[in-house]
Design a protein around this motif. Structure first.
Motif, mmCIF file in Angstrom:
data_model
loop_
_atom_site.group_PDB
_atom_site.id
_atom_site.type_symbol
_atom_site.label_atom_id
_atom_site.label_comp_id
_atom_site.label_asym_id
_atom_site.label_seq_id
_atom_site.Cartn_x
_atom_site.Cartn_y
_atom_site.Cartn_z
ATOM 1 N N ASP A 295 0.565 -1.008 -0.275
ATOM 2 C CA ASP A 295 0.243 0.104 0.254
ATOM 3 C C ASP A 295 1.346 1.066 -0.319
ATOM 4 O O ASP A 295 0.155 2.552 -0.348
ATOM 5 N N LEU A 296 2.073 1.117 0.952
ATOM 6 C CA LEU A 296 3.346 2.260 1.301
ATOM 7 C C LEU A 296 3.206 2.810 -0.557
ATOM 8 O O LEU A 296 3.992 3.294 -0.539
ATOM 9 N N ILE A 297 4.181 1.459 -1.216
ATOM 10 C CA ILE A 297 4.836 1.737 -2.206
ATOM 11 C C ILE A 297 4.027 2.212 -3.158
ATOM 12 O O ILE A 297 4.443 3.253 -4.005
ATOM 13 N N SER A 298 2.905 1.780 -2.902
ATOM 14 C CA SER A 298 1.807 2.109 -3.943
ATOM 15 C C SER A 298 1.566 3.412 -3.755
ATOM 16 O O SER A 298 1.411 4.989 -5.635
ATOM 17 N N ALA A 299 1.355 4.862 -2.459
ATOM 18 C CA ALA A 299 0.619 5.421 -2.581
ATOM 19 C C ALA A 299 2.212 6.503 -3.234
ATOM 20 O O ALA A 299 2.508 7.272 -4.189
ATOM 21 N N LEU A 300 3.248 5.995 -2.907
ATOM 22 C CA LEU A 300 4.691 6.866 -3.158
ATOM 23 C C LEU A 300 5.274 7.303 -4.047
ATOM 24 O O LEU A 300 5.299 7.635 -4.837
ATOM 25 N N VAL A 301 4.582 5.810 -4.985
ATOM 26 C CA VAL A 301 5.351 5.312 -6.182
ATOM 27 C C VAL A 301 3.842 6.381 -7.175
ATOM 28 O O VAL A 301 3.656 7.019 -8.151
ATOM 29 N N ALA A 302 2.821 6.459 -6.846
ATOM 30 C CA ALA A 302 1.725 7.008 -7.543
ATOM 31 C C ALA A 302 1.804 8.808 -7.262
ATOM 32 O O ALA A 302 2.100 9.720 -8.498
ATOM 33 N N GLY A 303 2.626 9.865 -6.526
ATOM 34 C CA GLY A 303 3.314 10.752 -5.547
ATOM 35 C C GLY A 303 4.217 11.329 -6.827
ATOM 36 O O GLY A 303 4.785 11.683 -7.201
ATOM 37 N N ALA A 304 5.519 10.311 -6.527
ATOM 38 C CA ALA A 304 7.066 10.358 -7.450
ATOM 39 C C ALA A 304 6.351 10.784 -8.794
ATOM 40 O O ALA A 304 7.400 11.543 -9.315
ATOM 41 N N PHE A 305 5.027 9.935 -9.151
ATOM 42 C CA PHE A 305 5.087 9.923 -10.600
ATOM 43 C C PHE A 305 4.607 11.342 -11.106
ATOM 44 O O PHE A 305 4.670 12.152 -12.134
ATOM 45 N N ALA A 306 3.288 11.468 -10.333
ATOM 46 C CA ALA A 306 2.891 12.358 -10.823
ATOM 47 C C ALA A 306 3.684 14.075 -10.548
ATOM 48 O O ALA A 306 3.751 14.882 -11.195
#
Lengths: 153, 199
Positions: free
Chosen positions: A51-62
């Motif tokens: 869950d955390l990786i998914s949240a951070l990846v979405a943030g980093a990509f954005a």
């Protein structure tokens, strides 16, 4: 609006991810939406931090999209973070969905990238159906949503 | 945008704590992390500056059973409150299903509360959404402090629409009102989802 995954779609996506995982020799591969929700995951559990990786990846990509705009690009379609032991490759599947692969030194960025783009082509058509709502009618008609009584937490 | 996985019988919701800088958004998540049983929570992650101000967001995954037979995940986020981080706030708001707007109850913070509330409306509009469509609650925080405005005055400033928004008084620093706020927004988001699905 809800993003609905029926069992048949889920199985197709899971099979696509399993194939990508096997071919690329990555440790874990995932699909998440751009809001940070995990959609499908295949491979290692990565310290229960999916869950955390998914949240951070979405943030980093954005965040990188602002940089793309400065350079005159609509967006960067893929980004790559290299670590000493573990690296991560992230690519846009379509407007709402990201594909990511976590891999170590047992494979190479080039191999992961090549198989990622193959996988994206397959996954994209599935998601186009899901997002257009064509599939939504085929979910379990017996399912209902009854809220339990009392406080939630 | 809720994510419904019929194969895993799982629903994910995204809830965002919004409000002006230093109103207690991160403190809310820290208290939730302390108060919710271990079996229902993941780790709290904060992307903060060296001065402990939120730079990107705080993130806390929670899971429970709201709907019979379904695992329900609530992905809890905060936005950075400082005015200069508006781009980041837009990113964090993306695909969100419910909002807690934290009000700093101190008299001298009222202009910042109003500015942040207007900013929230603008950012939702950019995503083709609005507070009328989005389940949300107001948390009047810092009720333990001396120089606070009465609830009626904050209502007059912010909660003055045709439909009264649910209000929870809180002192997040002491943990008061934190779980009440969480339960209120979780219930609203779940009910909103239920109504749309069972139509």
């Amino acid at each position: 609006m809800a993003f609905v995954l029926n069992p048949a779609t889920y199985e197709v996506l899971e099979a696509d991810l399993d194939e990508f995982l096997k071919n690329s020799e990555a440790n874990a591969v995932m699909l998440c939406d751009r809001g940070g929700n995990i959609i499908v995951h295949s491979g290692e559990s990565v310290n229960d931090s999916v869950d955390l990786i998914s949240a951070l990846v979405a943030g980093a990509f954005a965040a990188t999209q602002q940089l793309a705009a400065v350079l005159g690009e609509d967006e960067f379609t893929a980004i790559f973070h290299q670590g000493k032991q573990t690296s991560i490759f992230i690519a846009a599947v379509e407007e709402e969905v990201l594909l990511l692969a976590l891999f170590d030194n047992n494979t190479t960025a080039g191999l992961v990238k090549m198989y990622a783009f193959n996988a994206i082509n397959k996954i994209r058509s599935t998601f186009t159906d899901v997002m257009s709502g064509e599939d939504v009618e085929h979910h379990d008609p017996t399912a209902s949503f009854v809220i339990n009584k009392g406080p939630i937490f | 945008m809720a994510l419904v996985n019929y194969a895993k019988k799982e629903i994910q919701f995204k809830i965002v704590y919004y409000g002006p800088g230093l109103c207690g958004k991160t403190t809310n998540l820290e208290q939730i992390h302390a108060l919710v049983p271990a079996k229902s929570k993941g780790n709290l992650t904060s992307l903060a500056t060296s001065q402990d101000r939120t730079l990107f967001f705080d993130f806390l995954p929670l899971h429970t059973t709201v709907f019979e037979g379904w695992t329900t995940k609530f992905q809890m986020y905060t936005v950075p409150g400082q005015v200069k981080y508006n781009s980041t706030r837009k990113l964090v708001l993306r695909n969100c299903d419910g909002i807690v707007f934290c009000v700093d109850s101190q008299w001298d913070k009222m202009p910042e509360n109003l500015e942040s509330y207007e900013n929230l409306k603008e950012n939702l509009e950019l995503q083709n959404s609005s507070l009328t469509q989005m389940p949300h609650v107001l948390q009047y925080n810092k009720r333990d402090m001396d120089n606070i405005a009465p609830n009626e005055y904050i209502d007059y400033l912010i909660n003055n629409g045709e439909v009264r928004i649910p209000v929870i008084e809180a002192s997040a620093f002491n943990g008061n009102g934190v779980l009440e706020t969480l339960n209120a927004i979780a219930k609203l988001v779940s009910t909103d989802f239920q109504e749309k699905q069972n139509k």
